[in-house]
Design a protein around this motif. Structure first.
Motif, PDB file in Angstrom:
ATOM      1  N   ALA A   1       4.804  -3.984 -13.524  1.00 56.34           N
ATOM      2  CA  ALA A   1       5.770  -5.083 -13.418  1.00 56.34           C
ATOM      3  C   ALA A   1       6.023  -5.500 -11.973  1.00 56.34           C
ATOM      4  CB  ALA A   1       7.087  -4.687 -14.084  1.00 56.34           C
ATOM      5  N   GLU A   2       5.551  -4.721 -11.008  1.00 53.66           N
ATOM      6  CA  GLU A   2       5.797  -5.032  -9.596  1.00 53.66           C
ATOM      7  C   GLU A   2       4.770  -6.042  -9.080  1.00 53.66           C
ATOM      8  OE1 GLU A   2       8.271  -4.216  -7.586  1.00 53.66           O
ATOM      9  OE2 GLU A   2       9.224  -3.202  -9.282  1.00 53.66           O
ATOM     10  N   PRO A   3       5.206  -7.192  -8.571  1.00 54.04           N
ATOM     11  CA  PRO A   3       4.255  -8.198  -8.077  1.00 54.04           C
ATOM     12  C   PRO A   3       3.461  -7.734  -6.859  1.00 54.04           C
ATOM     13  CG  PRO A   3       6.531  -8.822  -7.573  1.00 54.04           C
ATOM     14  CD  PRO A   3       6.606  -7.651  -8.498  1.00 54.04           C
ATOM     15  N   ASN A   4       3.969  -6.750  -6.123  1.00 56.77           N
ATOM     16  CA  ASN A   4       3.262  -6.257  -4.943  1.00 56.77           C
ATOM     17  C   ASN A   4       2.239  -5.180  -5.270  1.00 56.77           C
ATOM     18  OD1 ASN A   4       4.429  -7.903  -3.044  1.00 56.77           O
ATOM     19  ND2 ASN A   4       6.062  -6.476  -2.518  1.00 56.77           N
ATOM     20  N   VAL A   5       2.078  -4.849  -6.554  1.00 56.47           N
ATOM     21  CA  VAL A   5       1.123  -3.817  -6.958  1.00 56.47           C
ATOM     22  C   VAL A   5      -0.059  -4.470  -7.675  1.00 56.47           C
ATOM     23  CG1 VAL A   5       0.714  -1.770  -8.384  1.00 56.47           C
ATOM     24  CG2 VAL A   5       2.887  -2.036  -7.173  1.00 56.47           C
ATOM     25  N   THR A   6      -1.266  -4.148  -7.216  1.00 58.01           N
ATOM     26  CA  THR A   6      -2.503  -4.546  -7.888  1.00 58.01           C
ATOM     27  C   THR A   6      -3.141  -3.304  -8.475  1.00 58.01           C
ATOM     28  OG1 THR A   6      -2.865  -6.351  -6.316  1.00 58.01           O
ATOM     29  CG2 THR A   6      -4.776  -5.609  -7.599  1.00 58.01           C
ATOM     30  N   VAL A   7      -3.438  -3.324  -9.767  1.00 63.63           N
ATOM     31  CA  VAL A   7      -4.016  -2.159 -10.444  1.00 63.63           C
ATOM     32  C   VAL A   7      -5.463  -2.457 -10.792  1.00 63.63           C
ATOM     33  CG1 VAL A   7      -3.872  -0.623 -12.439  1.00 63.63           C
ATOM     34  CG2 VAL A   7      -1.775  -1.462 -11.365  1.00 63.63           C
ATOM     35  N   ARG A   8      -6.362  -1.556 -10.409  1.00 66.24           N
ATOM     36  CA  ARG A   8      -7.786  -1.672 -10.740  1.00 66.24           C
ATOM     37  C   ARG A   8      -8.176  -0.479 -11.605  1.00 66.24           C
ATOM     38  NH1 ARG A   8      -9.903  -5.477  -6.928  1.00 66.24           N
ATOM     39  NH2 ARG A   8     -11.668  -5.595  -8.375  1.00 66.24           N
ATOM     40  N   GLU A   9      -8.629  -0.778 -12.818  1.00 68.12           N
ATOM     41  CA  GLU A   9      -9.133   0.299 -13.687  1.00 68.12           C
ATOM     42  C   GLU A   9     -10.582   0.558 -13.282  1.00 68.12           C
ATOM     43  OE1 GLU A   9      -8.909   1.650 -18.372  1.00 68.12           O
ATOM     44  OE2 GLU A   9      -8.714  -0.470 -17.844  1.00 68.12           O
ATOM     45  N   ALA A  10     -10.734   1.493 -12.369  1.00 65.22           N
ATOM     46  CA  ALA A  10     -12.040   1.740 -11.758  1.00 65.22           C
ATOM     47  C   ALA A  10     -12.151   3.204 -11.362  1.00 65.22           C
ATOM     48  CB  ALA A  10     -12.216   0.840 -10.528  1.00 65.22           C
ATOM     49  N   VAL A  11     -13.384   3.661 -11.193  1.00 65.00           N
ATOM     50  CA  VAL A  11     -13.661   5.040 -10.779  1.00 65.00           C
ATOM     51  C   VAL A  11     -13.924   5.044  -9.279  1.00 65.00           C
ATOM     52  CG1 VAL A  11     -15.174   7.029 -11.036  1.00 65.00           C
ATOM     53  CG2 VAL A  11     -14.607   5.627 -13.033  1.00 65.00           C
ATOM     54  N   VAL A  12     -13.096   5.728  -8.523  1.00 70.17           N
ATOM     55  CA  VAL A  12     -13.292   5.833  -7.074  1.00 70.17           C
ATOM     56  C   VAL A  12     -14.398   6.838  -6.805  1.00 70.17           C
ATOM     57  CG1 VAL A  12     -12.237   6.441  -4.875  1.00 70.17           C
ATOM     58  CG2 VAL A  12     -10.904   5.199  -6.597  1.00 70.17           C
TER      59      VAL A  12
ATOM     60  N   GLU B   1     -13.748 -13.192   1.915  1.00 73.57           N
ATOM     61  CA  GLU B   1     -13.312 -11.931   2.506  1.00 73.57           C
ATOM     62  C   GLU B   1     -12.192 -11.311   1.674  1.00 73.57           C
ATOM     63  OE1 GLU B   1     -11.664 -10.192   6.772  1.00 73.57           O
ATOM     64  OE2 GLU B   1     -12.201 -12.315   6.537  1.00 73.57           O
ATOM     65  N   GLN B   2     -12.353 -10.002   1.402  1.00 71.53           N
ATOM     66  CA  GLN B   2     -11.368  -9.275   0.604  1.00 71.53           C
ATOM     67  C   GLN B   2     -10.112  -9.004   1.433  1.00 71.53           C
ATOM     68  OE1 GLN B   2     -11.520  -8.342  -2.637  1.00 71.53           O
ATOM     69  NE2 GLN B   2     -13.470  -9.422  -2.850  1.00 71.53           N
ATOM     70  N   PRO B   3      -8.919  -9.067   0.817  1.00 73.52           N
ATOM     71  CA  PRO B   3      -7.686  -8.772   1.566  1.00 73.52           C
ATOM     72  C   PRO B   3      -7.595  -7.293   1.924  1.00 73.52           C
ATOM     73  CG  PRO B   3      -7.219  -8.986  -0.779  1.00 73.52           C
ATOM     74  CD  PRO B   3      -8.658  -9.375  -0.603  1.00 73.52           C
ATOM     75  N   VAL B   4      -6.902  -7.011   3.016  1.00 75.12           N
ATOM     76  CA  VAL B   4      -6.635  -5.633   3.409  1.00 75.12           C
ATOM     77  C   VAL B   4      -5.229  -5.278   2.931  1.00 75.12           C
ATOM     78  CG1 VAL B   4      -6.382  -4.009   5.313  1.00 75.12           C
ATOM     79  CG2 VAL B   4      -8.156  -5.785   5.406  1.00 75.12           C
ATOM     80  N   PHE B   5      -5.138  -4.310   2.043  1.00 74.43           N
ATOM     81  CA  PHE B   5      -3.841  -3.893   1.510  1.00 74.43           C
ATOM     82  C   PHE B   5      -3.140  -2.982   2.515  1.00 74.43           C
ATOM     83  CE2 PHE B   5      -6.140  -5.148  -2.266  1.00 74.43           C
ATOM     84  CZ  PHE B   5      -5.161  -5.730  -3.065  1.00 74.43           C
ATOM     85  N   ASP B   6      -1.833  -2.879   2.363  1.00 79.70           N
ATOM     86  CA  ASP B   6      -1.099  -1.916   3.182  1.00 79.70           C
ATOM     87  C   ASP B   6      -1.476  -0.493   2.778  1.00 79.70           C
ATOM     88  OD1 ASP B   6       0.415  -3.832   4.628  1.00 79.70           O
ATOM     89  OD2 ASP B   6       1.745  -4.072   2.911  1.00 79.70           O
ATOM     90  N   ILE B   7      -1.489  -0.246   1.456  1.00 80.16           N
ATOM     91  CA  ILE B   7      -1.709   1.120   0.961  1.00 80.16           C
ATOM     92  C   ILE B   7      -2.600   1.065  -0.279  1.00 80.16           C
ATOM     93  CG2 ILE B   7      -0.593   3.159  -0.060  1.00 80.16           C
ATOM     94  CD1 ILE B   7       1.891   2.435   1.628  1.00 80.16           C
TER      95      ILE B   7
ATOM     96  N   ARG C   1       2.252  -4.012   0.207  1.00 83.76           N
ATOM     97  CA  ARG C   1       1.232  -4.480  -0.738  1.00 83.76           C
ATOM     98  C   ARG C   1       0.346  -3.285  -1.087  1.00 83.76           C
ATOM     99  NH1 ARG C   1      -2.159  -7.293   1.784  1.00 83.76           N
ATOM    100  NH2 ARG C   1      -1.383  -6.755   3.849  1.00 83.76           N
ATOM    101  N   VAL C   2       0.354  -2.918  -2.358  1.00 86.93           N
ATOM    102  CA  VAL C   2      -0.266  -1.679  -2.803  1.00 86.93           C
ATOM    103  C   VAL C   2      -1.343  -1.980  -3.841  1.00 86.93           C
ATOM    104  CG1 VAL C   2       0.146   0.610  -3.795  1.00 86.93           C
ATOM    105  CG2 VAL C   2       1.956  -0.516  -2.470  1.00 86.93           C
ATOM    106  N   VAL C   3      -2.489  -1.300  -3.722  1.00 90.03           N
ATOM    107  CA  VAL C   3      -3.524  -1.356  -4.743  1.00 90.03           C
ATOM    108  C   VAL C   3      -3.696   0.051  -5.312  1.00 90.03           C
ATOM    109  CG1 VAL C   3      -5.386  -1.055  -3.040  1.00 90.03           C
ATOM    110  CG2 VAL C   3      -5.905  -2.001  -5.300  1.00 90.03           C
ATOM    111  N   VAL C   4      -3.738   0.151  -6.629  1.00 90.15           N
ATOM    112  CA  VAL C   4      -3.829   1.443  -7.316  1.00 90.15           C
ATOM    113  C   VAL C   4      -5.121   1.480  -8.124  1.00 90.15           C
ATOM    114  CG1 VAL C   4      -2.732   3.015  -8.958  1.00 90.15           C
ATOM    115  CG2 VAL C   4      -1.318   1.583  -7.472  1.00 90.15           C
TER     116      VAL C   4
END
Length: 538
Positions: free
Chosen positions: A133-144, A2-8, A30-33
């Motif tokens: 550099a922020e541990p709470n940020v996950t970056v995905r190089e993807a096309v929404v 199961e994938q985690p649910v991010f805050d934002i 917890r942020v995903v960009v």
């Protein structure tokens, strides 16, 4: 698994996405960009940051992004009328600003507030470095490709394509910050659509082509518009590094001369260059004749919209150029965007810290910090929407009003344009007020209204004194009836330029607010300002 649910979840890693994700992560979210391309972007706008934007970076803890990118200090502006007249002014010091503006400590060592100009891509990569550099940020190089919705229709994340594979990521709040060409604005952004007022043609010229070092340049033609011909708009010049100076040539109207047929090149050489100071004109001719690429960017106007109230906007916030655009003549876009990041961090953060100064802070209920409960959050978003207007409305209205004054081919506006230049020549408060507004340091719509109508009244006074062109040619008594009619037309023109743009700041998708009444009263207050200006200049 199961994938985690991010805050934002944030769509886009430009100025807004990179800054906002960093600020929210530092509060504990917890942020995903999602960003389609993490390579350095190559754009001709977003290259000048006004002092108000620098101040926002300081509050966000991101001022280091201005270091190591070959950024150039910007200490003021120079306005040129034709080839022979100019007026120069510096940004204010803290002592020259009223305490109520809370402008903070200047960046740099000069004691004056300063801006910075730079290559846009280098600045973005510096912001992204902090984000990564922020541990709470996950970056995905993807096309929404789309937004996800739950059973109740609430936005609950994004659907994207990453390296050819489809993925779905869920988040309690989704923020769309995908810029001026947003693919989600039409579907989720309400009824307003961008209006193209003009285009900028960007050219790089040598770094020593500037006329006043460390100053942004606004070059205004002094020729009367000719019906049926394309009139040259204002030209902006500012150094963006030790290797280059940027020149932005405005082409009025929604249509652009064809570049492939040579019409655009002929327009620059035949209509624009003859009105430029010789040093800059020669640099432009050399660049065009050497085959320098003519890069084009539309200049849009998009009034802001209240967020999160329509049925399909639950769980969604649209911000940055995707939500609000103004003409880039005044260079205020990034200042608005960065202050939106400050307000949104105050609203959507955990509450453990806030970049918003305590004197500007407003209460966010503890219940509204639970991002899974949208009904509580949207009240805070409405507060954000109206609080941001203290500064954003000034920058939006100033940009559109000044472009109308400086860029539209109209003889009545040409009188106001010359009057505005003469107003600046008066110095003192005629300079301090306007430059504080331009710098993003004076969040005061009434100050903007006062100076705008003061320019109109001063223009009329110069007409009656025969000094509009800088020479004393007092008209005869027989010319007064015509001058009185012209004065009435000028006042009407000033109202037509300013008040409709102010109206767009008040009417926000018919969303009512306790702040709406003061903004609606600006029309009446403007009349009072006109009367005060008449008394002042009598």
């Amino acid at each position: 698994m199961e994938q985690p649910v991010f805050d934002i979840a944030i769509v886009g890693a430009g100025v807004v996405g990179a800054s906002l994700s960093t600020a929210l992560a530092r509060t504990g979210r917890r942020v995903v960009v999602f960003e389609r391309d993490m390579k350095e972007p190559d754009r001709i706008v977003g290259e000048l940051l006004q002092p108000g934007g620098v101040r926002a970076l300081q509050l966000l803890g991101l001022s280091e992004a201005l270091e190591g990118i070959d950024a150039v200090r910007t200490t003021g502006y120079s306005v040129f009328l034709g080839k022979s007249e100019s007026v120069h002014f510096d940004y204010p010091t803290p002592q020259e600003l009223p305490e109520r503006y809370q402008a903070g400590t200047p960046y740099g060592s000069s004691g004056h507030y300063e801006g910075r100009s730079f290559h846009h891509g280098r600045f973005i990569m510096a912001l992204r470095k902090h984000m990564l550099a922020e541990p709470n940020v996950t970056v995905r190089e993807a096309v929404v490709t789309d937004l996800l919705h739950d059973a109740n229709g609430k936005v609950c994340g994004v659907r994207a394509t990453e390296n050819g594979a489809a993925l779905e990521v869920r988040a309690h709040v989704t923020i769309v910050a995908d810029g001026c060409a947003s693919r989600f604005r039409r579907k989720y952004g309400g009824t307003r659509t961008p209006q193209v007022w003009s285009h900028f043609v960007g050219i790089e010229i040598p770094p020593d082509a500037v006329l006043v070092r460390y100053h942004g340049h606004v070059l205004l033609g002094d020729q009367e518009p000719v019906p049926g011909t394309l009139t040259a708009g204002p030209v902006l010049v500012y150094q963006i590094g030790s290797d280059a100076t940027r020149i932005l040539i405005d082409v009025p109207g929604p249509n652009l001369p064809s570049a492939s047929s040579g019409e655009l090149r002929d327009y620059i050489l035949n209509s624009v260059v003859p009105q430029l100071p010789e040093k800059i004109g020669s640099a432009v001719v050399a660049a065009v004749n050497s085959g320098e690429r003519l890069r084009v960017m539309p200049n849009n106007f998009l009034p802001p919209s209240a967020q999160g109230f329509a049925a399909d906007q639950q769980g969604l916030v649209i911000v940055g150029d995707a939500m609000n655009m103004r003409h880039p003549l005044t260079g205020g876009g990034m200042t608005v965007a960065l202050w939106d990041c400050i307000y949104l961090t105050h609203v959507l953060g955990t509450g453990t810290s806030s970049p918003l100064p305590s004197s500007m802070a407003f209460n966010v209920p503890v219940a509204a910090r639970d991002l899974s409960k949208w009904s509580a959050i949207r009240g805070s978003l409405l507060q954000w929407h109206w609080r941001r207007k203290n500064l954003a409305s000034v920058i939006n209205v100033l940009a559109q009003a000044l472009y109308s004054l400086f860029g539209l081919p109209d003889k009545r506006l040409q009188v106001l344009r010359k009057g505005c230049f003469r107003y600046f020549e008066c110095g003192g408060e005629c300079i301090k007020g306007p430059v504080s507004l331009l710098a993003g340091l004076a969040p005061d719509v009434l100050l903007l209204t006062y100076h705008f109508f003061s320019v109109a009244i001063y223009s009329i006074a110069l007409l009656f004194r025969g000094e509009l062109d800088g020479k004393a040619k007092r008209p005869s008594i027989f010319a007064y009836p015509g001058l009185i009619i012209q004065a009435i037309v000028l006042l009407y023109t000033a109202c037509v330029v300013l008040l409709p743009v102010m109206y767009t700041e008040v009417c926000t998708n018919s969303r009512r607010s306790p702040y709406a009444l003061p903004f609606a009263a600006l029309g009446a207050l403007s009349v009072c300002v006109v009367a005060a200006a008449l008394i002042m200049h009598s």
